[in-house]
Design a protein around this motif. Sequence first.
Motif, short mmCIF file in Angstrom:
data_model
loop_
_atom_site.label_atom_id
_atom_site.label_comp_id
_atom_site.label_asym_id
_atom_site.label_seq_id
_atom_site.Cartn_x
_atom_site.Cartn_y
_atom_site.Cartn_z
N ILE A 146 -4.97 -5.16 70.44
CA ILE A 146 -5.62 -6.44 70.17
C ILE A 146 -6.86 -6.26 69.29
O ILE A 146 -7.15 -7.10 68.43
N ALA A 147 -7.58 -5.16 69.48
CA ALA A 147 -8.75 -4.91 68.63
C ALA A 147 -8.36 -4.80 67.17
O ALA A 147 -9.07 -5.28 66.28
N ILE A 152 -11.81 -6.65 65.80
CA ILE A 152 -12.97 -6.75 66.67
C ILE A 152 -13.99 -5.67 66.31
O ILE A 152 -13.65 -4.49 66.18
N SER A 153 -15.25 -6.08 66.14
CA SER A 153 -16.31 -5.13 65.79
C SER A 153 -17.41 -5.08 66.84
O SER A 153 -18.24 -4.17 66.82
N ALA A 168 -17.15 1.52 77.51
CA ALA A 168 -17.83 1.81 76.25
C ALA A 168 -17.06 2.84 75.45
O ALA A 168 -16.91 2.71 74.22
N ASP A 169 -16.58 3.87 76.12
CA ASP A 169 -15.80 4.92 75.43
C ASP A 169 -14.55 4.32 74.80
O ASP A 169 -14.17 4.67 73.67
N VAL A 174 -11.74 2.45 69.63
CA VAL A 174 -10.96 1.52 68.78
C VAL A 174 -11.78 1.02 67.61
O VAL A 174 -11.36 0.09 66.91
N GLY A 175 -12.95 1.60 67.39
CA GLY A 175 -13.73 1.27 66.20
C GLY A 175 -14.84 0.26 66.39
O GLY A 175 -15.47 -0.16 65.42
#
Length: 248
Positions: A146-147, A152-153, A168-169, A174-175
Motif C-alpha cells: 500500500i505504501a 506514502i512519505s 518505525a522500522d 518502505v521508504g
Amino acid sequence: MSQHRPGGLSELPEATVARLPEYLRALHGLAEAGHDTVSSEGLATAAGVNSAKLRKDLSHLGSYGTRGVGYDVALLIEQIEYVLGLTQHRAVALVGVGNLGHALAGYAGFATRGFRIAALFDADPAQIGEVISGLTVHHIRELPRIAAEESISIGVIATPAGAAQAVADQLVAVGVTGILNFAPCVLSVPEGVDVRKVDLAIELQILSFHEHRKAAAGSAGPTASLTALPGGMAGNGASGGNQEAVGS
C-alpha cells in the motif's frame, strides 16, 4: 508586497520553520473571516508571537509587506504552503487505530492543511477490516504494497510504546522519511529520517510545573526557589559536582 519563492529552503532557521505553521493557521483564519490584507501586528497577535519576530521570519521568505497596507493574506498563504511543501498533498499512513488512532483518522482538518490520510494499519485482528472515515483498516503486513501504491512519505505512529520501534522500522523499510510519533518512547531511526514526537503527558507535566511555580510564588514570594527540593537537591551543585541536568 515584495515576495519571491526562496531557493535555499535549507537556509531557513529551524525556529522560523517551527513558527510558519502558526502563521499559516492564523492566515487561514483571517481569510475565512474575509480579510484580504493584514498588518504585521495583526498577524503576530493572531499567531501569538511578537511583531518584530514575525517580520524577521517572513523576511527570510522574501515577504516584507507594504507600508500602510500590510501583507496580502492569499499570497502569504500560498508562499508559506509552498515553503512547507503543502502544495503536494502528501500521503500519510496511520499505524494504530485505538482510541487515539480513531480520533486522528477521523480528523477532517488534515485535508485542508495539505495532507491526506491514505491508509490505516493495525496488527490487531479485531481491528482489521474496520472502516473509519471511508478508509479500511489493513494489517500492518500490507504496508509495503500500500505504501508503494499510495506513494506514502509520512507515517503516524499511534501504537502502544512497546510496538512503536518495530512500526518505525517497518515504515523506514518502505521508504517513509518522516514520522510523527504519538507513542511515549524514543525512536531510533537512520540518518535522513525525521521524527517529531508528541507526548501529551509531557505537555501536562510542563503545565503542572508552571502551576506549581505559581503556587510557590504566591505562598512564599519570589525567593521561594529550589531549596525545598526533596533530598536537598538544589544545594548539591555548590560542591562543584556535575550540573549538566540543571543546565540542559
